[in-house]
Scaffold this active site. Structure first.
Site, mmCIF file in Angstrom:
data_model
loop_
_atom_site.group_PDB
_atom_site.id
_atom_site.type_symbol
_atom_site.label_atom_id
_atom_site.label_comp_id
_atom_site.label_asym_id
_atom_site.label_seq_id
_atom_site.Cartn_x
_atom_site.Cartn_y
_atom_site.Cartn_z
ATOM 1 N N VAL A 62 95.036 -43.719 -31.848
ATOM 2 C CA VAL A 62 94.728 -43.755 -30.566
ATOM 3 C C VAL A 62 93.348 -44.252 -30.364
ATOM 4 O O VAL A 62 92.793 -44.215 -31.467
ATOM 5 C CB VAL A 62 94.805 -42.155 -29.805
ATOM 6 C CG1 VAL A 62 96.437 -41.770 -29.868
ATOM 7 C CG2 VAL A 62 94.025 -41.403 -30.806
ATOM 8 N N SER A 63 92.865 -44.656 -29.323
ATOM 9 C CA SER A 63 91.592 -45.451 -29.182
ATOM 10 C C SER A 63 90.569 -44.421 -29.160
ATOM 11 O O SER A 63 89.495 -44.773 -29.556
ATOM 12 C CB SER A 63 91.474 -46.345 -28.029
ATOM 13 O OG SER A 63 92.644 -47.409 -27.967
ATOM 14 N N THR A 64 90.570 -43.317 -28.565
ATOM 15 C CA THR A 64 89.522 -42.339 -28.448
ATOM 16 C C THR A 64 89.806 -40.947 -28.843
ATOM 17 O O THR A 64 91.075 -40.500 -29.096
ATOM 18 C CB THR A 64 88.840 -42.510 -27.379
ATOM 19 O OG1 THR A 64 89.849 -41.679 -26.315
ATOM 20 C CG2 THR A 64 88.659 -43.721 -26.415
ATOM 21 N N GLN A 104 91.815 -38.812 -26.580
ATOM 22 C CA GLN A 104 93.341 -38.810 -26.818
ATOM 23 C C GLN A 104 93.820 -38.060 -27.885
ATOM 24 O O GLN A 104 93.170 -37.934 -29.203
ATOM 25 C CB GLN A 104 93.669 -40.398 -26.667
ATOM 26 C CG GLN A 104 93.319 -41.331 -25.619
ATOM 27 C CD GLN A 104 93.674 -42.707 -26.016
ATOM 28 O OE1 GLN A 104 93.388 -43.060 -26.924
ATOM 29 N NE2 GLN A 104 94.003 -43.523 -24.864
#
Length: 191
Positions: A12-14, A17
């Protein structure tokens, strides 16, 4: 019984999340070991992906929820897939329905390999076009020369004075190979 493993990768990007949804999907697909990253796919220093690539062995299957989890761009995804294929590691993507253990998946693997080769050819063509454009403008391309024209003439003078290539290299603080190239350059300057 086979020692091949079903390995998963989630990203996941951040940190806002969660990987829970991806983990649940992979576990439902029979994945026994999962590696993860919580960072942008644009980053090339992803420790989870690196650990996965080091851990996976020939005959293992890597499962992802979607192929875009494997790379920061389509090119990176394709190159990662190609590296895995070369090592005999199979890939499954749940969203795209790609399963390289099945005939259609193996066909797609061939398409991915062709796309990777095409991308490398485009990169080579663009680099060659850029070098040619720079050359036509009189700009130096590639690595700068170790010796300018004055140093080339100095190397030749030292050679004519009886110094060995090793002595000349030590005097000019360059390698012997550079000295030999300087001799070739000096011969063309003399003509």
């Amino acid at each position: 019984m086979s020692n091949h493993q079903s390995i998963g990768y989630v990203r996941v990007s951040t940190s806002k999340q969660t990987t829970d949804q991806q983990r649940d999907a992979l576990e439902a697909a029979g994945v026994t070991r999962i590696f993860e990253d919580v960072m942008s796919g644009a980053r090339s220093d992803r420790p989870g992906l690196k650990a996965l690539l080091e851990y996976a062995r020939e005959g293992d299957t890597i499962t992802v929820v979607a192929l875009d989890r494997l790379g920061r761009s389509m090119t990176h995804v394709i190159l990662t897939i190609e590296e895995l294929q070369a090592r005999g590691i199979l890939i499954r993507s749940l969203r795209e329905g790609v399963d390289f253990t099945q005939p259609v998946g193996r066909m797609l693997a061939g398409i991915f390999a062709s796309l990777a080769e095409y991308e490398r050819a485009l990169i080579r063509e663009r680099a060659e076009a850029a070098r040619e454009a720079a050359r036509l403008r009189g700009k130096q391309t590639g690595r700068p020369r170790a010796l300018d024209e004055a140093k080339v003439r100095q190397a030749w003078s030292l050679r004519e004075a009886g110094f060995t290539p090793s002595e000349i290299a030590a005097t000019l603080k360059v390698s012997r190979a550079t000295v030999y190239r300087a001799f070739d350059t000096a011969k063309t300057l003399a003509h």
